[in-house]
Design a protein around this motif. Sequence first.
Motif: not given
Length: 221
Positions: A2, A5, A144-145, A180, A204-207
């Motif tokens: 990876e 990400h 992203f996921k 997004h 679902v995802d974050w950063r």
Amino acid sequence: MEIDHCVFPDDLLYDLDNNTWLRIEENGNVTVGVTTVLPAIAGKLTLARLKLGEVEIRRGQSLGTLESQKFVGPIPSPISGTLLKTNGLVSDQPRIINDSPYEEGWIARLKPAHLPLERILLSKTTESRIPLAQKIAQFHVRCFKAFPDHEMSEIGTECSAVLVRLNDLLATIPLGEVVHLISDDPTSYVEMVAWSERTEQSLVDWRKEGNLFHFIVKKVH
């Protein structure tokens, strides 16, 4: 493996110049697809035109073309051989490549003609980290996921107002589509988690990148 990400399975071989991968199957045939880098650069794919029938393919020859609103390009084969089949699911639903480039979103299966010679032109993940990291940085790739269908850039807006706009957008889009959301509000993570629990929509995802928060929200009801 990876990188930032973005996932690159270790059991594959990679044509780094063309953003494609190859998997050698137990029967000696190969499955070919595109890496996460290509759809991230292209955006949401809207059309996949793939070749049909048992035709001979040379290494570098196109297996078809992919299109999005901002991208049109070929899918160069990483290997020579006989084209056995292409993925009809991808032709019907190109978005699958965005969501699952290594599994459901495979492109083609071939009977290789010169595998021992041509596999040395491909790279394992152990050899690919630096050039892939450079490409990800060069093209500002974000993985992203879930791949977003919609973008909301809400810089300078309080999160409470952002959530109103997010609710309005979710009310207009189909189930399963993904947003997004970008915010610079320092309270946005706490508020987004609370919003997700309250509305039962999927975060679902974050950063966090610098002072910006990136959230991936999927409409589930």
